[in-house]
Design an enzyme around this catalytic site. Structure first.
Site, PDB file in Angstrom:
ATOM      1  N   HIS A   1       9.941 -30.836 -27.088  1.00  0.00           N
ATOM      2  CA  HIS A   1       9.377 -31.800 -25.754  1.00  0.00           C
ATOM      3  C   HIS A   1       8.313 -31.412 -25.179  1.00  0.00           C
ATOM      4  O   HIS A   1       7.786 -31.771 -24.103  1.00  0.00           O
ATOM      5  CB  HIS A   1      10.819 -31.600 -24.826  1.00  0.00           C
TER       6      HIS A   1
ATOM      7  N   ASN B   1       0.770  -0.251   6.024  1.00  0.00           N
ATOM      8  CA  ASN B   1       1.202  -0.874   4.726  1.00  0.00           C
ATOM      9  C   ASN B   1       2.035  -2.172   5.232  1.00  0.00           C
ATOM     10  O   ASN B   1       2.968  -1.810   6.101  1.00  0.00           O
ATOM     11  CB  ASN B   1       2.342   0.144   3.896  1.00  0.00           C
ATOM     12  N   GLY B   2       1.556  -3.274   4.997  1.00  0.00           N
ATOM     13  CA  GLY B   2       2.318  -4.467   5.567  1.00  0.00           C
ATOM     14  C   GLY B   2       1.227  -5.592   5.897  1.00  0.00           C
ATOM     15  O   GLY B   2       0.219  -5.678   5.519  1.00  0.00           O
TER      16      GLY B   2
ATOM     17  N   GLU C   1       1.585  -9.892 -18.351  1.00  0.00           N
ATOM     18  CA  GLU C   1       1.340  -8.782 -17.162  1.00  0.00           C
ATOM     19  C   GLU C   1       0.420  -7.645 -17.493  1.00  0.00           C
ATOM     20  O   GLU C   1      -0.106  -7.147 -16.544  1.00  0.00           O
ATOM     21  CB  GLU C   1       2.469  -8.622 -16.087  1.00  0.00           C
TER      22      GLU C   1
ATOM     23  N   ARG D   1       1.298   1.674  -5.999  1.00  0.00           N
ATOM     24  CA  ARG D   1       1.700   0.989  -5.112  1.00  0.00           C
ATOM     25  C   ARG D   1       0.273  -0.037  -4.707  1.00  0.00           C
ATOM     26  O   ARG D   1       0.463  -1.231  -4.003  1.00  0.00           O
ATOM     27  CB  ARG D   1       2.062   1.192  -3.840  1.00  0.00           C
TER      28      ARG D   1
ATOM     29  N   LYS E   1       3.630  -2.870  -7.561  1.00  0.00           N
ATOM     30  CA  LYS E   1       4.926  -2.355  -8.118  1.00  0.00           C
ATOM     31  C   LYS E   1       5.804  -3.018  -6.996  1.00  0.00           C
ATOM     32  O   LYS E   1       6.779  -3.561  -7.562  1.00  0.00           O
ATOM     33  CB  LYS E   1       5.125  -1.059  -8.123  1.00  0.00           C
TER      34      LYS E   1
ATOM     35  N   GLU F   1      11.114 -13.231 -20.475  1.00  0.00           N
ATOM     36  CA  GLU F   1      10.905 -11.875 -20.198  1.00  0.00           C
ATOM     37  C   GLU F   1       9.968 -11.099 -20.926  1.00  0.00           C
ATOM     38  O   GLU F   1       9.025 -10.630 -20.472  1.00  0.00           O
ATOM     39  CB  GLU F   1      12.054 -10.846 -20.209  1.00  0.00           C
TER      40      GLU F   1
ATOM     41  N   CYS G   1       0.974  -1.280  -0.073  1.00  0.00           N
ATOM     42  CA  CYS G   1      -0.054   0.095   0.100  1.00  0.00           C
ATOM     43  C   CYS G   1       0.745   1.206  -0.136  1.00  0.00           C
ATOM     44  O   CYS G   1       2.048   1.348   0.292  1.00  0.00           O
ATOM     45  CB  CYS G   1      -0.769   0.084   1.170  1.00  0.00           C
TER      46      CYS G   1
ATOM     47  N   TRP H   1      -3.498  -1.879  -1.352  1.00  0.00           N
ATOM     48  CA  TRP H   1      -3.539  -3.140  -2.335  1.00  0.00           C
ATOM     49  C   TRP H   1      -3.789  -4.365  -1.183  1.00  0.00           C
ATOM     50  O   TRP H   1      -3.016  -4.634  -0.517  1.00  0.00           O
ATOM     51  CB  TRP H   1      -2.151  -3.623  -2.847  1.00  0.00           C
TER      52      TRP H   1
ATOM     53  N   LYS I   1       6.311  -9.912 -19.730  1.00  0.00           N
ATOM     54  CA  LYS I   1       5.990  -8.564 -19.793  1.00  0.00           C
ATOM     55  C   LYS I   1       4.574  -8.342 -20.527  1.00  0.00           C
ATOM     56  O   LYS I   1       3.690  -7.795 -20.418  1.00  0.00           O
ATOM     57  CB  LYS I   1       7.038  -7.811 -20.859  1.00  0.00           C
TER      58      LYS I   1
HETATM   59  C1  AGP Z   1       7.920  -6.754 -13.616  1.00  0.00           C
HETATM   60  O1  AGP Z   1       7.728  -6.297 -14.869  1.00  0.00           O
HETATM   61  C2  AGP Z   1       7.395  -7.506 -12.525  1.00  0.00           C
HETATM   62  N1  AGP Z   1       6.407  -6.204 -12.084  1.00  0.00           N
HETATM   63  C3  AGP Z   1       7.811  -7.991 -11.499  1.00  0.00           C
HETATM   64  O2  AGP Z   1       8.126  -9.506 -11.782  1.00  0.00           O
HETATM   65  C4  AGP Z   1       8.998  -7.541 -10.773  1.00  0.00           C
HETATM   66  O3  AGP Z   1      10.305  -7.617 -11.429  1.00  0.00           O
HETATM   67  C5  AGP Z   1       9.182  -8.387  -9.486  1.00  0.00           C
HETATM   68  O4  AGP Z   1       8.000  -8.412  -8.456  1.00  0.00           O
HETATM   69  C6  AGP Z   1      10.427  -8.203  -8.594  1.00  0.00           C
HETATM   70  O5  AGP Z   1      10.217  -6.750  -7.884  1.00  0.00           O
HETATM   71  P1  AGP Z   1      11.672  -6.336  -7.374  1.00  0.00           P
HETATM   72  O6  AGP Z   1      12.737  -6.161  -8.360  1.00  0.00           O
HETATM   73  O7  AGP Z   1      11.289  -5.041  -6.905  1.00  0.00           O
HETATM   74  O8  AGP Z   1      12.141  -7.155  -6.378  1.00  0.00           O
END
Ligand code: AGP
Length: 610
Positions: free
Chosen positions: A506, A100-101, A490, A27, A605, A483, A2, A74, A487
């Site tokens: 395979h 937050n937490g 997500e 966040r 994030k 990756e 959050c 969140w 991307k």
């Molecule tokens: C990447 O696009 C993602 N949003 C996610 O996988 C991110 O890389 C992951 O949560 C790790 O975050 P960090 O680098 O802040 O530890």
């Protein structure tokens, strides 16, 4: 995950809080709220949904309050709803907190508080904090002491900010394992989960340490630890300006951040690798003797940061001839990895707050391994846990999708790999200087790739209706395939998978049908010929082939339906250029499908819980 913000000073608090919450929305954004003292009572406004809902709801509110707290959520405990939105009040309604937490012992605390007569109104773990602080205030503590005493009873991770309408001239914060930064203005003070809300007002900050609580009032800042021992505030200046935290004319943060990569890479290299091949990495706190004593490297990270580690493994092993193991952090910490003082554990986290990566580094330290972390956030939790820190210097990344933080992580890892190869005598000084010279050419080459954005957009818009994508690569192209797929899924919610091209036969090849887009990372490498055979196999089964390839590579032109061109560079450095078309592809598919790339559903994030 959050976002929390607090203000005390001469300004009208409400606009400061709302603007701060907007900048923290990345966040979490399933509900938002503010609490402001008004005539001895607290005015609390909360809304389910994004911060804009809260802004609309507070439109008619009085603007005369000079302190207040706010939160954008969140959800972790209790569904996203107005009743679970923060701030949460105590029984009197005079005192409120934002959190937050995660409070791990909230069930037990709630039972005790209910038995003591407290009445709860939400299903959250956070509400126990309001009632615990209330209990300490009722016992005679002032707000700072009440928050610190409450914090001592909480298990888990938390950053808290509290306000009491009976003393409206002060706000109090505390943190354990979740970020909280103080902004120091001229007679005004701020508290927030990160610096973004502070930047319009001040760049002077105090990073609250784990286990510290702070009271902010127009008289100044008081910091104590959870035992009540006074700590002198130690301030630092933030180099990021306000514009850096805004969109700078781009429609989305993600696109802006993709375009910032050449600048970010230059900042990462500057002062560390000069064109003559000299490396300066004093911040690692690893002498050549220390490095000579390392016999194995573990890399731990999550998500895109994990992919950065996979990319780096190829370079470390080829340049430095040292074994590298890599794990997702959530697996590493629970599988009893064999570590020793001769092991180096490298943690990668752009936010520096990812719970699993943080825990993995702590685990490594307990096993007496040496630790180095790579992060973008100065003062983040992980930066305080390791023996050495390499900052990526990418600037704030607001888009949930990692872009510039990923490429700069990879650059930091390569510098670390070169440092090792130099200290171990595994790479000649000439060969290392050549890599550094190639690396310094990358920012300009990235600009070239970015200039071709319209071509990527055209391809993306054509394939945007597809139901699923496959990404394939070999060698260093394999983590890029993973990756590219991450991307895309997500931010555009399209099913996508990344495979080692050699694994296609395979199993995954069964997914190929007429028109299925297969994106191949087909830049120059020692295994390009083999990759081209795999592309042929997919093409023969009706797949539509999109290749990321180097200019003028005839072999690729023959098998690809579409080519996304990148300039030539050394094989191991190719990820720096190849990632850009993959990021742009995901971005444009998301836009074409009407998705918001900056705020993908269900994601946050910073992932501060397991
Ligand atoms: C990447 O696009 C993602 N949003 C996610 O996988 C991110 O890389 C992951 O949560 C790790 O975050 P960090 O680098 O802040 O530890």
């Amino acid at each position: 995950m959050c976002g929390i913000v607090g203000y005390v000073g001469d300004r009208s608090a409400l606009p400061v809080l709302l603007e701060g919450l907007k900048s923290l929305e990345y966040r979490g954004y399933d509900s938002a709220g503010v609490a402001l003292p008004l005539d001895g009572c607290l005015e609390v406004v909360r809304r389910a949904g994004k911060v804009d809902e809260l802004i609309a709801a507070t439109a008619g509110s009085a603007n005369g309050q000079h302190s207040g707290i706010g939160h954008t959520r969140w959800a972790t405990c209790g569904e996203p709803s107005e009743s679970n939105a923060h701030p949460h009040r105590d029984c009197t309604g005079n005192l409120a907190i934002v959190h937050n937490g995660i409070i791990e012992n909230h069930v037990q605390l709630r039972q005790e508080l209910v038995a003591g007569g407290h009445v709860f109104h939400s299903a959250t773990d956070s509400e126990v904090v309001a009632h615990l602080v209330e209990a300490h205030v009722n016992a005679g503590a002032d707000l700072l002491d009440a928050v610190r005493l409450a914090a001592r009873e909480l298990h888990g991770s938390f950053a808290i900010v509290a306000i009491d309408a009976r003393n409206p001239g002060a706000i109090v914060g505390a943190r354990v394992d979740a970020p909280l930064v103080l902004g120091l203005g001229d007679g005004e003070y701020f508290l927030a989960s990160d610096v973004a809300p502070l930047l319009p007002y001040t760049r002077r900050v105090v990073w609250l340490a784990d286990g510290e609580a702070a009271q902010l009032s127009p008289a100044g800042v008081r910091i104590v630890d959870l035992e009540g021992v006074e700590h002198a505030p130690s301030s630092s200046e933030i180099a990021w300006d306000r514009e850096a935290a805004e969109k700078a004319g781009f429609p989305d943060f993600m696109l802006k951040e993709i375009h910032e990569q050449p600048r970010a890479l230059r900042d990462t290299l500057r002062g560390r690798a000069d064109a003559s091949g000299e490396l300066t990495l004093d911040e690692l706190a690893l002498s050549p003797e220390d490095i000579a004593g390392v016999d194995k490297i573990f890399i731990v990270a999550c998500g895109s940061s994990y992919h950065a580690g996979l990319v780096a493994k190829y370079a470390f092993e080829r340049w430095a001839r040292i074994p590298v193991e890599i794990d997702v952090a959530s697996e590493f910490r629970y599988r009893d990895p064999v570590l020793s003082p001769k092991t180096l554990v490298v943690g990668i986290s752009q936010s520096g707050e990812t719970a699993d990566t943080l825990a993995a580094i702590r685990y490594a330290r307990r096993q007496q391994a040496r630790t180095v972390v790579i992060t973008n956030v100065v003062g983040s939790s992980i930066s305080r846990e390791a023996d050495g820190v390499l900052y990526t210097h990418a600037g704030p990344e607001i888009g949930v999708a990692a872009t510039k933080t990923l490429t700069t992580q990879i650059a930091c890892l390569w510098l670390l790999g070169l440092w090792f190869s130099w200290a171990r005598g595994a790479l000649s000084p000439e060969a290392a200087a050549e890599v550094i010279a190639d690396l310094w050419r990358c920012p300009e080459q990235m600009e070239e790739v970015l200039a071709d954005d319209s071509r990527v957009r055209e391809v993306a818009e054509r394939f945007a209706p597809a139901e699923g994508f496959l990404f394939i690569g070999r060698g260093v192209g394999y983590p890029l395939a993973m990756e590219g797929a991450l991307k895309l899924k997500e931010i555009s919610y399209v099913h996508a998978e990344g495979f080692a091209a050699g694994e296609m036969k395979h199993g995954p090849i069964a997914l190929i049908d007429k028109g299925v887009p297969v994106v191949a990372i087909a830049t120059h490498s020692r295994v390009l010929g083999k990759l081209i055979s795999n592309i042929e196999e997919a093409r023969a089964r009706g797949a539509s082939i999109v290749c990321v390839a180097q200019k003028g590579d005839e072999r690729v032109l023959e098998v690809a339906g579409d080519v996304l061109v990148v300039p030539q560079t050394a094989e191991l450095l190719s990820p720096m250029l190849d990632l850009i078309p993959l990021q742009l592809l995901a971005y444009h598919v998301a836009k074409a499908r009407g998705c918001d790339p900056d705020r993908p559903r269900n994601l946050a994030k910073s992932v501060t819980v397991e």
